[in-house]
Design an enzyme around this catalytic site. Structure first.
Site, mmCIF file in Angstrom:
data_model
loop_
_atom_site.group_PDB
_atom_site.id
_atom_site.type_symbol
_atom_site.label_atom_id
_atom_site.label_comp_id
_atom_site.label_asym_id
_atom_site.label_seq_id
_atom_site.Cartn_x
_atom_site.Cartn_y
_atom_site.Cartn_z
ATOM 1 N N ASP A 117 -5.823 -3.040 -11.134
ATOM 2 C CA ASP A 117 -7.106 -2.372 -10.886
ATOM 3 C C ASP A 117 -8.121 -3.441 -10.487
ATOM 4 O O ASP A 117 -7.979 -4.617 -10.828
ATOM 5 C CB ASP A 117 -7.600 -1.621 -12.120
ATOM 6 C CG ASP A 117 -8.560 -0.477 -11.770
ATOM 7 O OD1 ASP A 117 -8.112 0.683 -11.738
ATOM 8 O OD2 ASP A 117 -9.747 -0.756 -11.493
ATOM 9 N N ASP A 139 -8.777 -6.843 -6.430
ATOM 10 C CA ASP A 139 -9.195 -5.877 -5.414
ATOM 11 C C ASP A 139 -8.069 -5.794 -4.390
ATOM 12 O O ASP A 139 -7.750 -6.789 -3.726
ATOM 13 C CB ASP A 139 -10.500 -6.366 -4.759
ATOM 14 C CG ASP A 139 -11.007 -5.411 -3.696
ATOM 15 O OD1 ASP A 139 -10.218 -4.577 -3.190
ATOM 16 O OD2 ASP A 139 -12.200 -5.514 -3.336
ATOM 17 N N LYS A 150 -7.096 10.612 3.521
ATOM 18 C CA LYS A 150 -5.994 11.283 2.815
ATOM 19 C C LYS A 150 -5.046 11.983 3.803
ATOM 20 O O LYS A 150 -3.850 12.084 3.540
ATOM 21 C CB LYS A 150 -6.533 12.250 1.760
ATOM 22 C CG LYS A 150 -7.247 11.531 0.599
ATOM 23 C CD LYS A 150 -6.334 10.530 -0.130
ATOM 24 C CE LYS A 150 -6.984 9.907 -1.336
ATOM 25 N NZ LYS A 150 -6.114 8.968 -2.073
ATOM 26 N N TYR A 210 -13.124 10.148 3.358
ATOM 27 C CA TYR A 210 -12.098 10.443 2.343
ATOM 28 C C TYR A 210 -11.050 11.413 2.889
ATOM 29 O O TYR A 210 -9.842 11.171 2.785
ATOM 30 C CB TYR A 210 -12.766 11.023 1.099
ATOM 31 C CG TYR A 210 -11.800 11.299 -0.032
ATOM 32 C CD1 TYR A 210 -11.309 10.265 -0.816
ATOM 33 C CD2 TYR A 210 -11.363 12.597 -0.311
ATOM 34 C CE1 TYR A 210 -10.423 10.511 -1.861
ATOM 35 C CE2 TYR A 210 -10.479 12.852 -1.348
ATOM 36 C CZ TYR A 210 -10.016 11.803 -2.117
ATOM 37 O OH TYR A 210 -9.131 12.041 -3.150
HETATM 38 P P1 NAD Z 1 -10.529 7.134 -10.932
HETATM 39 O O1 NAD Z 1 -11.817 6.725 -10.324
HETATM 40 O O2 NAD Z 1 -10.512 7.606 -12.341
HETATM 41 O O3 NAD Z 1 -9.443 5.979 -10.781
HETATM 42 C C1 NAD Z 1 -9.318 5.209 -9.592
HETATM 43 C C2 NAD Z 1 -9.117 3.755 -9.980
HETATM 44 O O4 NAD Z 1 -8.915 2.991 -8.765
HETATM 45 C C3 NAD Z 1 -10.338 3.155 -10.695
HETATM 46 O O5 NAD Z 1 -9.948 2.590 -11.933
HETATM 47 C C4 NAD Z 1 -10.831 2.107 -9.719
HETATM 48 O O6 NAD Z 1 -11.405 0.967 -10.351
HETATM 49 C C5 NAD Z 1 -9.560 1.743 -8.951
HETATM 50 N N1 NAD Z 1 -9.851 1.117 -7.664
HETATM 51 C C6 NAD Z 1 -10.783 1.488 -6.756
HETATM 52 N N2 NAD Z 1 -10.803 0.620 -5.729
HETATM 53 C C7 NAD Z 1 -9.852 -0.315 -5.976
HETATM 54 C C8 NAD Z 1 -9.425 -1.480 -5.294
HETATM 55 N N3 NAD Z 1 -9.975 -1.866 -4.138
HETATM 56 N N4 NAD Z 1 -8.428 -2.234 -5.846
HETATM 57 C C9 NAD Z 1 -7.867 -1.872 -7.035
HETATM 58 N N5 NAD Z 1 -8.270 -0.779 -7.731
HETATM 59 C C10 NAD Z 1 -9.243 -0.014 -7.214
HETATM 60 O O7 NAD Z 1 -10.003 8.312 -9.983
HETATM 61 P P2 NAD Z 1 -8.657 9.169 -9.961
HETATM 62 O O8 NAD Z 1 -9.075 10.563 -9.754
HETATM 63 O O9 NAD Z 1 -7.735 8.813 -11.062
HETATM 64 O O10 NAD Z 1 -8.075 8.647 -8.562
HETATM 65 C C11 NAD Z 1 -6.732 8.248 -8.372
HETATM 66 C C12 NAD Z 1 -6.277 8.747 -7.023
HETATM 67 O O11 NAD Z 1 -6.252 10.183 -7.044
HETATM 68 C C13 NAD Z 1 -7.164 8.359 -5.847
HETATM 69 O O12 NAD Z 1 -6.365 7.951 -4.760
HETATM 70 C C14 NAD Z 1 -7.896 9.637 -5.534
HETATM 71 O O13 NAD Z 1 -8.303 9.717 -4.188
HETATM 72 C C15 NAD Z 1 -6.829 10.663 -5.858
HETATM 73 N N6 NAD Z 1 -7.310 12.030 -6.038
HETATM 74 C C16 NAD Z 1 -8.117 12.348 -7.091
HETATM 75 C C17 NAD Z 1 -8.567 13.657 -7.234
HETATM 76 C C18 NAD Z 1 -9.462 14.095 -8.365
HETATM 77 O O14 NAD Z 1 -9.923 15.245 -8.381
HETATM 78 N N7 NAD Z 1 -9.731 13.230 -9.347
HETATM 79 C C19 NAD Z 1 -8.179 14.641 -6.304
HETATM 80 C C20 NAD Z 1 -7.345 14.264 -5.259
HETATM 81 C C21 NAD Z 1 -6.918 12.965 -5.130
#
Ligand code: NAD
Length: 252
Positions: free
Chosen positions: A40, A62, A158, A154
């Protein structure tokens, strides 16, 4: 969490592991016997969330840094000597109305959500092909097929993850590596919790009622789909997406 050892002997990289879906996947995969490299960008959150799990090696980087994918793959080999599963899950979703786009927002979304998935996969493939049952699992979204306002980068990113995964499936399949993607619907995570807390009355009910099961999604719902794709027994599933949205997207 019941330990069934369905991933005994497996080594996984999980990105975006400090929060939400990635964090739930780390818990689930290690409960199933896997060793995990948890990546992360947020070092403190990574430590807080997984510091007590002996099956986890934390790599705070990152993903968009030029040397990060190689460093993360190398960490798996240094710690565990192999790599079987890559869960490209990190993502960002900044609110950005189309006609008022913030400078740099589009490029940042593409760098994290698309280019990092590509680069992380390329760094992992030499190791995944040694596995015999290599797995690439990418986190896409229902926004791989549908659109939402104020999320132009976004939604575009996706859709790109879905396309990229299909090409990965085509070209990595002959190397013994499958590539599939999960498509979460509305899931309560770090990405959405602020909206859940501040949304006008009724809006959350709208999302809950849009599902066929009467509840919002949880991170573990998506982690369970990733686990299914990670299993050896899923090796005839390649190049496809699995919606994890409580049936919301089938409703007119
Ligand atoms: P979240 O924000 O809880 O977790 C995402 C994590 O990614 C965070 O801990 C963040 O610090 C980390 N991150 C961001 N940029 C980064 C980088 N450059 N390098 C390393 N780590 C990085 O969100 P989530 O909902 O758990 O998201 C996970 C995935 O699910 C994402 O790809 C998101 O697009 C996808 N998603 C989420 C939802 C939703 O409703 N939550 C819906 C569809 C898709």
């Amino acid at each position: 969490m019941p330990r069934e050892n369905r991933l005994q002997g497996k080594v996984a990289i999980i990105t975006g592991a400090a929060s939400g879906i990635g964090a739930a996947a780390v818990d689930l995969f290690t409960a199933q016997g896997a060793k995990v490299i948890a990546n992360d960008i947020d070092a403190d959150a990574l430590e807080r969330r997984h510091g007590g799990n002996p099956a986890v090696v934390r790599v705070a980087r990152d993903l968009t840094d030029a040397d990060a994918p190689d460093a993360i793959a190398a960490a798996a080999i240094a710690a565990f000597g192999k790599l079987d599963i890559l869960f490209n899950n990190a993502g960002i979703a900044p609110y950005d109305p189309y006609l008022e786009q913030q400078p740099g927002a589009w490029d940042r979304v593409m760098a994290v959500n698309v280019s990092a998935v590509n680069r992380m996969t390329l760094a992992a493939v030499p190791h995944l092909r040694q596995s015999g049952n290599g797995r690439v699992i990418n986190t896409a979204s229902v926004a791989s097929q549908q659109a939402a306002p104020a999320l132009s980068a976004y939604v575009t990113s996706k859709h790109a993850v879905a396309g990229l995964t299909k090409v990965q499936a085509l070209e990595l399949g002959p190397l013994g590596i499958t590539a599939n993607y999960v498509q979460p619907g509305f899931i309560v995570t770090g990405m959405t919790e602020r909206y859940v807390e501040t949304a006008p009355p009724g809006e959350i009910d709208y999302w809950r009622n849009k599902t066929t099961v009467g509840r919002l999604g949880e991170a573990i719902d998506v982690a369970n789909a990733a686990l299914f794709l990670a299993l050896d027994s899923s090796n005839f599933i390649n190049g496809t997406g699995i919606k994890v949205d409580g049936g919301a997207s089938i409703k007119m």
